[in-house]
Design a protein around this motif. Structure first.
Motif, mmCIF file in Angstrom:
data_model
loop_
_atom_site.group_PDB
_atom_site.id
_atom_site.type_symbol
_atom_site.label_atom_id
_atom_site.label_comp_id
_atom_site.label_asym_id
_atom_site.label_seq_id
_atom_site.Cartn_x
_atom_site.Cartn_y
_atom_site.Cartn_z
ATOM 1 N N SER A 191 -49.907 73.809 -13.651
ATOM 2 C CA SER A 191 -49.572 75.261 -14.268
ATOM 3 C C SER A 191 -50.567 75.743 -15.288
ATOM 4 C CB SER A 191 -48.177 75.242 -15.045
ATOM 5 O OG SER A 191 -48.158 74.755 -16.287
ATOM 6 N N SER A 192 -50.565 76.822 -15.892
ATOM 7 C CA SER A 192 -51.314 77.100 -17.102
ATOM 8 C C SER A 192 -50.614 76.443 -18.253
ATOM 9 C CB SER A 192 -51.449 78.346 -17.287
ATOM 10 O OG SER A 192 -50.699 79.212 -18.081
ATOM 11 N N GLY A 193 -51.364 76.648 -19.449
ATOM 12 C CA GLY A 193 -50.802 75.903 -20.627
ATOM 13 C C GLY A 193 -49.455 76.563 -21.098
ATOM 14 N N THR A 194 -49.277 77.629 -20.684
ATOM 15 C CA THR A 194 -47.789 77.970 -21.094
ATOM 16 C C THR A 194 -46.642 77.435 -20.488
ATOM 17 O OG1 THR A 194 -48.672 80.266 -21.462
ATOM 18 C CG2 THR A 194 -46.479 80.215 -21.205
ATOM 19 N N GLY A 195 -46.867 76.993 -19.201
ATOM 20 C CA GLY A 195 -46.124 76.031 -18.413
ATOM 21 C C GLY A 195 -45.641 74.796 -19.080
ATOM 22 N N VAL A 230 -45.761 69.226 -30.031
ATOM 23 C CA VAL A 230 -46.987 69.961 -30.751
ATOM 24 C C VAL A 230 -47.548 70.407 -29.549
ATOM 25 C CG1 VAL A 230 -49.341 69.184 -31.739
ATOM 26 C CG2 VAL A 230 -47.212 68.327 -32.433
ATOM 27 N N ASP A 231 -47.903 71.737 -29.581
ATOM 28 C CA ASP A 231 -48.944 72.520 -28.698
ATOM 29 C C ASP A 231 -50.158 71.963 -28.952
ATOM 30 O OD1 ASP A 231 -50.787 74.147 -27.732
ATOM 31 O OD2 ASP A 231 -49.710 75.979 -27.860
ATOM 32 N N ALA A 232 -50.875 71.290 -28.360
ATOM 33 C CA ALA A 232 -52.312 70.814 -28.765
ATOM 34 C C ALA A 232 -53.107 71.136 -27.577
ATOM 35 C CB ALA A 232 -52.368 69.164 -28.711
ATOM 36 N N SER A 274 -56.180 71.933 -19.097
ATOM 37 C CA SER A 274 -57.586 71.583 -18.434
ATOM 38 C C SER A 274 -58.718 72.811 -18.928
ATOM 39 C CB SER A 274 -57.341 71.447 -16.812
ATOM 40 O OG SER A 274 -56.874 73.025 -16.299
ATOM 41 N N HIS A 275 -58.319 73.827 -19.125
ATOM 42 C CA HIS A 275 -59.251 74.923 -19.345
ATOM 43 C C HIS A 275 -59.566 75.109 -20.994
ATOM 44 C CE1 HIS A 275 -55.419 76.681 -19.801
ATOM 45 N NE2 HIS A 275 -55.856 77.926 -20.028
ATOM 46 N N LYS A 276 -59.582 73.757 -21.661
ATOM 47 C CA LYS A 276 -59.939 73.932 -23.172
ATOM 48 C C LYS A 276 -60.840 72.931 -23.143
ATOM 49 C CE LYS A 276 -56.872 77.339 -23.600
ATOM 50 N NZ LYS A 276 -56.089 77.825 -24.489
ATOM 51 N N GLY A 277 -60.522 71.774 -23.955
ATOM 52 C CA GLY A 277 -61.510 70.816 -24.254
ATOM 53 C C GLY A 277 -61.631 69.943 -23.275
ATOM 54 N N GLU A 291 -54.075 76.801 -33.819
ATOM 55 C CA GLU A 291 -53.684 78.160 -33.503
ATOM 56 C C GLU A 291 -54.691 79.186 -33.033
ATOM 57 O OE1 GLU A 291 -52.045 80.850 -32.372
ATOM 58 O OE2 GLU A 291 -50.223 80.076 -33.054
ATOM 59 N N THR A 292 -54.943 79.236 -31.716
ATOM 60 C CA THR A 292 -56.114 79.747 -31.136
ATOM 61 C C THR A 292 -56.288 81.289 -31.573
ATOM 62 O OG1 THR A 292 -55.728 77.982 -29.232
ATOM 63 C CG2 THR A 292 -57.463 79.662 -29.057
ATOM 64 N N SER A 293 -55.249 81.913 -31.896
ATOM 65 C CA SER A 293 -55.228 83.151 -32.434
ATOM 66 C C SER A 293 -55.857 83.458 -33.544
ATOM 67 C CB SER A 293 -53.789 83.780 -31.983
ATOM 68 O OG SER A 293 -53.172 83.519 -32.966
ATOM 69 N N TYR A 296 -50.139 84.023 -32.624
ATOM 70 C CA TYR A 296 -49.705 84.380 -31.259
ATOM 71 C C TYR A 296 -49.088 83.332 -30.418
ATOM 72 C CZ TYR A 296 -50.897 86.749 -26.512
ATOM 73 O OH TYR A 296 -50.841 87.170 -25.197
ATOM 74 N N PHE A 297 -49.364 82.072 -30.577
ATOM 75 C CA PHE A 297 -48.847 81.117 -29.614
ATOM 76 C C PHE A 297 -47.704 80.540 -30.322
ATOM 77 C CE2 PHE A 297 -53.288 81.349 -27.805
ATOM 78 C CZ PHE A 297 -52.951 81.527 -26.703
ATOM 79 N N GLY A 298 -47.648 80.628 -31.635
ATOM 80 C CA GLY A 298 -46.343 80.094 -32.385
ATOM 81 C C GLY A 298 -45.255 81.088 -32.083
HETATM 82 C C1 LIG Z 1 -54.729 78.701 -24.345
HETATM 83 C C2 LIG Z 1 -53.733 78.250 -25.274
HETATM 84 C C3 LIG Z 1 -52.319 78.331 -24.846
HETATM 85 C C4 LIG Z 1 -52.134 78.497 -23.158
HETATM 86 O O1 LIG Z 1 -52.447 79.525 -22.438
HETATM 87 P P1 LIG Z 1 -52.386 79.804 -20.968
HETATM 88 O O2 LIG Z 1 -52.951 81.177 -20.855
HETATM 89 O O3 LIG Z 1 -50.952 79.695 -20.385
HETATM 90 O O4 LIG Z 1 -53.092 78.701 -20.287
HETATM 91 C C5 LIG Z 1 -51.336 77.885 -25.423
HETATM 92 N N1 LIG Z 1 -51.492 77.412 -26.569
HETATM 93 C C6 LIG Z 1 -52.652 77.587 -27.259
HETATM 94 C C7 LIG Z 1 -52.836 77.110 -28.639
HETATM 95 C C8 LIG Z 1 -53.722 77.828 -26.444
HETATM 96 O O5 LIG Z 1 -54.939 77.855 -26.985
#
Ligand SMILES: *Cc1c(COP(=O)(O)O)cnc(C)c1O
Length: 362
Positions: free
Chosen positions: A59-63, A162-164, A187-190, A137-139, A86-88
């Motif tokens: 899944s993507s990160g949100t999953g 923890v969302d890491a 997978s699509h980050k570090g 927090e990526t936002s 945004y992710f919090g």
């Molecule tokens: C990228 C990211 C996500 C997940 O986003 P997806 O689009 O679902 O992959 C969640 N939390 C953080 C902090 C992120 O950087």
């Protein structure tokens, strides 16, 4: 021109990782697959710094965030969500959908959470079952203090989730030493891969809660992941798993702690170089900055949207707009993945050139 993604995921994917995925898939219940998954599991444990198993979810990160909410708590449970971006906010929304009773602890976008606020909420309400926090927090470019939050949970019933997703491999996170209960990465980050895989690990303390909760998800059931380990409960993304093996090879060659250090150095470099030419990092305290992304106000008279457009047209560089209160006011320069000082140096040069161009043509 190649796609120059100065974005916080998807990160750029090295060719060897792409090519590793371009192989004939094997059967996902074969002995060969089992060996591959065991090897991957060992490397992931070294990255997460834990003895607990690491599960690979399609899944993507949100999953991965959703799975943690669905498995660790039951309807009506009181939880704290640290919300300073945004992710919090996404954790808040997920918890509400799964009918948890959310207590929010917020701070302004661009500042790290005050851990004392969380401690006060915990002391005021011993029924709180968990804390959700986004490490990087990526936002906003902010780093939240996961180590101190973990300490708060040690002598309490609360679990720390923890969302890491962007923090793993860019920031130290020794899961077991710090005593974090659930760590989620993607997978699509570090990992420098295309999107599609989530990696998560669950502490013994969290497993006790998971086991006593009713199942609320089939596809994302933690129990099913454990039952099938090291294989996946349903068809895995075999091609991405081939890519993951190559990603882990590259990361091991560099050394996991060197990868983290590289990200930290690149982040400091980007911020200090752009500050020299009039940008301002929205995260004022240097110790509150993460090493995934730098969120910067543009110099006086330089419209961020025009700057982004010129970078895209002239160099195929993608930097993104701000989110939430920063929308339209900043550029977000991502430097996660296959980025080093040499790579970002050329982007910085392009930014300086286009800033000068915009100033001359005001
Ligand atoms: C990228 C990211 C996500 C997940 O986003 P997806 O689009 O679902 O992959 C969640 N939390 C953080 C902090 C992120 O950087």
């Amino acid at each position: 021109m190649k796609n120059r993604l100065a974005t916080p995921g998807p990160a750029m994917v090295p060719n060897s990782i792409l090519l590793a995925g371009a192989q004939e898939p094997i059967h996902h219940r074969s002995a060969e697959m089992k060996t591959i998954m065991e090897e991957i599991g060992t490397d992931l444990k070294d990255i997460f710094q834990t003895q607990s198993d690491i599960y690979v979810q399609l899944s993507s990160g949100t999953g991965g965030m959703e799975a943690a909410v669905a498995n660790c708590f039951q309807p009506g449970d009181r939880v704290i969500v640290v919300n300073n971006g945004y992710f919090g906010q996404r954790f808040v929304e997920l918890c509400e959908i799964y009918q948890l009773n959310v207590v929010q602890v917020s701070s302004d976008w661009g500042t790290a959470i005050n851990v004392d606020d969380v401690e006060n909420k915990l002391d005021a309400d011993p029924s709180i079952k968990g804390i959700f926090v986004v490490y990087s927090e990526t936002s906003t470019g902010v780093l939240n203090d996961v180590q101190r939050l973990a300490q708060l949970c040690h002598h309490r019933n609360a679990l720390l989730i923890v969302d890491a997703i962007s923090a793993l491999l860019t920031q130290p996170l020794p899961m077991e030493l710090w005593g974090v209960d659930v760590v989620i990465a993607a997978s699509h980050k570090g990992f420098m891969m295309p999107p599609g895989l989530v990696f998560f690990s669950v502490s013994e303390k969290a497993w006790k809660a998971v086991e006593s909760n009713p199942e609320r998800s089939y596809y994302f059931s933690y129990r099913r992941f454990r039952q099938f380990y090291p294989l996946a409960p349903s068809s895995p993304a075999v091609s991405l798993i081939f890519s993951l093996r190559e990603s882990l090879n590259l990361l091991k060659q560099e050394g996991f702690s060197n990868v983290i250090e590289r990200h930290q150095n690149v982040a400091k470099f980007v911020s200090s170089e752009l500050e020299k030419i009039g940008f301002r990092n929205v995260v004022e305290r240097e110790s509150d900055r993460n090493s995934v992304i730098s969120v910067l106000e543009t110099p006086q008279g330089v419209d961020p949207a025009k700057l982004r457009k010129l970078l895209s047209e002239n160099y195929n560089i993608t930097v993104t707009d701000g989110q939430g209160p920063f929308k339209g006011k900043v550029i977000r320069f991502g430097h996660i993945g296959a980025m080093d000082k040499f790579e970002v140096g050329s982007y910085l040069r392009a930014i300086e050139e286009q800033v000068n161009h915009l100033k001359e043509n005001q």
